[in-house]
Design an enzyme around this catalytic site. Structure first.
Site, short mmCIF file in Angstrom:
data_model
loop_
_atom_site.label_atom_id
_atom_site.label_comp_id
_atom_site.label_asym_id
_atom_site.label_seq_id
_atom_site.Cartn_x
_atom_site.Cartn_y
_atom_site.Cartn_z
N GLU A 125 19.44 11.96 -1.39
CA GLU A 125 18.78 12.54 -0.22
C GLU A 125 18.53 11.51 0.90
O GLU A 125 17.39 11.30 1.32
CB GLU A 125 17.47 13.21 -0.65
CG GLU A 125 17.72 14.29 -1.69
CD GLU A 125 16.45 14.87 -2.32
OE1 GLU A 125 15.35 14.42 -1.96
OE2 GLU A 125 16.57 15.77 -3.15
N GLU A 240 22.86 20.18 -8.76
CA GLU A 240 21.50 20.71 -9.01
C GLU A 240 21.41 22.20 -8.69
O GLU A 240 20.47 22.65 -8.04
CB GLU A 240 20.46 19.93 -8.18
CG GLU A 240 20.50 18.44 -8.38
CD GLU A 240 19.38 17.66 -7.67
OE1 GLU A 240 18.41 18.30 -7.20
OE2 GLU A 240 19.49 16.43 -7.57
O1 9MR Z 1 12.73 18.84 -10.69
C1 9MR Z 1 12.12 17.62 -10.37
C2 9MR Z 1 10.61 17.73 -10.50
O2 9MR Z 1 10.26 18.04 -11.83
C3 9MR Z 1 9.98 16.43 -10.05
O3 9MR Z 1 8.59 16.60 -10.04
C4 9MR Z 1 10.45 16.05 -8.64
C5 9MR Z 1 9.91 14.67 -8.23
O4 9MR Z 1 10.44 13.66 -9.05
O5 9MR Z 1 11.85 16.03 -8.58
C6 9MR Z 1 12.47 17.23 -8.94
O6 9MR Z 1 13.86 17.08 -8.86
C7 9MR Z 1 14.41 16.92 -7.57
C8 9MR Z 1 15.57 15.98 -7.69
O7 9MR Z 1 15.16 14.76 -8.28
C9 9MR Z 1 16.22 15.73 -6.35
N1 9MR Z 1 16.58 16.96 -5.70
C10 9MR Z 1 15.54 17.98 -5.61
C11 9MR Z 1 14.97 18.24 -7.00
C12 9MR Z 1 13.95 19.39 -6.98
O8 9MR Z 1 12.84 19.08 -6.20
#
Ligand code: 9MR
Length: 330
Positions: A125, A240
């Protein structure tokens, strides 16, 4: 990875500890259906290096051990991201210090799993919403301390540490219609071009695909983007996938059908142009999903964004994934 020789792509999912250790039906589901897994949070900085210089791999190892026991491949997520950072990273006070910290982290983590984790989301990102150009990067400690050079640096260190690993840049909001989404595609493409031109070791682009059911997919824009990435000689994988059912009707049959239709529309474009070697959903069962953190439904009904329901039964979304996975094969 049993399905690979007869299928168009590997299917995988983000998984979580401790569920992977304590929830037997969940373990069985992952073991039965996944060719690949990616730890949903266990390889993020906050988990691995909560205390500066002290590395803790317990949770990540639990995922890797599970995968090894079941002959499942593992992806790594993620090495340079603005979020899920431990608070101490805010104390870094110079470019030199930040480079040292980034380098030590990447060498330690990638080195530990070399030969096991064969594909990494190195940079995650990098852009804000609605970027003005490929130079308009998202604010982060890395950008602030190192400048945009943090991106090639992260790729170079990862590559030096494990020259066999496939290295990806991973981004969201790539598929939709609308000017801010076109801006995201253009910015990402510009950055990827620059990295390739500068011989940075990058092998592909991860399309996250958190698809809001009420947003339109820009098929032509997405096709153009995918063609451009492929013509640079890079892979595209879906990293994802899930469908955010925030605004969909309550009725479960109808909702599941609309979720599946939305994913069909997206995968039809991606599989038509890019032949992704892997498609991963962000979770596998509705029992464990990030979606309600941001997208709790007004009617308070549980979200249903994933291919299996909370009782581990397949939903129409899973049939859609299977359809593209085996299309033309049987
Ligand atoms: O699904 C993930 C969630 O459980 C965590 O709290 C969060 C912060 O670490 O990240 C979420 O995963 C994200 C991913 O790492 C990057 N793309 C967006 C995902 C969903 O928010």
């Amino acid at each position: 990875m049993p399905a690979s020789s007869q299928s168009n792509f590997l299917y995988g999912a983000a998984v979580r500890t401790p569920a992977l250790i304590t929830d037997h039906p969940y373990q069985e589901l992952v073991a039965r259906y996944c060719d690949l897994v990616v730890p949903e949070g266990e390889l993020k900085w906050a988990s691995i290096q909560a205390k500066r210089g002290v590395f803790n791999f317990d949770k990540a190892d639990a995922v890797v051990d599970f995968a090894k026991r079941h002959g499942i491949g593992v992806r790594g997520h993620t090495l340079a991201w603005y979020a899920a950072l431990p608070a101490w990273t805010k104390d870094m006070a110079s470019r030199q210090e930040a480079e040292r910290v980034l380098e030590q982290h990447i060498r330690t983590v990638v080195g530990r799993y070399a030969g096991t984790i064969r594909s990494w989301d190195v940079v995650n990102e990098p852009f804000p919403d609605d970027p003005r150009s490929s130079h308009d990067l998202r604010k982060s400690v890395w950008l602030e301390q190192i400048g945009r050079e943090y991106i090639p640096l992260a790729f170079r260190i990862a590559h030096e540490t494990d020259p066999a690993a496939r290295l990806f840049i991973n981004e969201y909001d790539i598929a939709f219609a609308g000017s801010r989404f076109k801006s995201k595609r253009d910015a990402l493409l510009g950055l990827v071009r620059e990295l390739v031109n500068n011989k940075v070791p990058i092998h592909g682009v991860g399309i996250q695909a958190h698809i809001n059911a009420d947003r339109q997919i820009d098929s032509v824009g997405l096709q153009e983007f995918l063609h451009a990435i492929s013509s640079l000689g890079l892979e595209v994988i879906v990293t994802e996938l899930d469908v955010i059912d925030f605004s969909l009707p309550a009725d479960i049959q109808l909702r599941d059908a609309l979720v599946a239709a939305k994913a069909y529309e997206f995968l039809d474009v991606v599989c038509g142009v890019a032949a992704p070697p892997a498609v991963l959903t962000w979770g596998i069962t509705d029992k464990y999903t990030w979606v309600p953190i941001y997208f709790t439904r007004a009617d308070k009904l549980p979200n249903r964004p994933l291919p299996f329901d909370r009782n581990m039964r397949p939903k129409p979304l899973y049939s859609v994934i299977e359809y593209f996975r085996y299309r033309g094969r049987r």
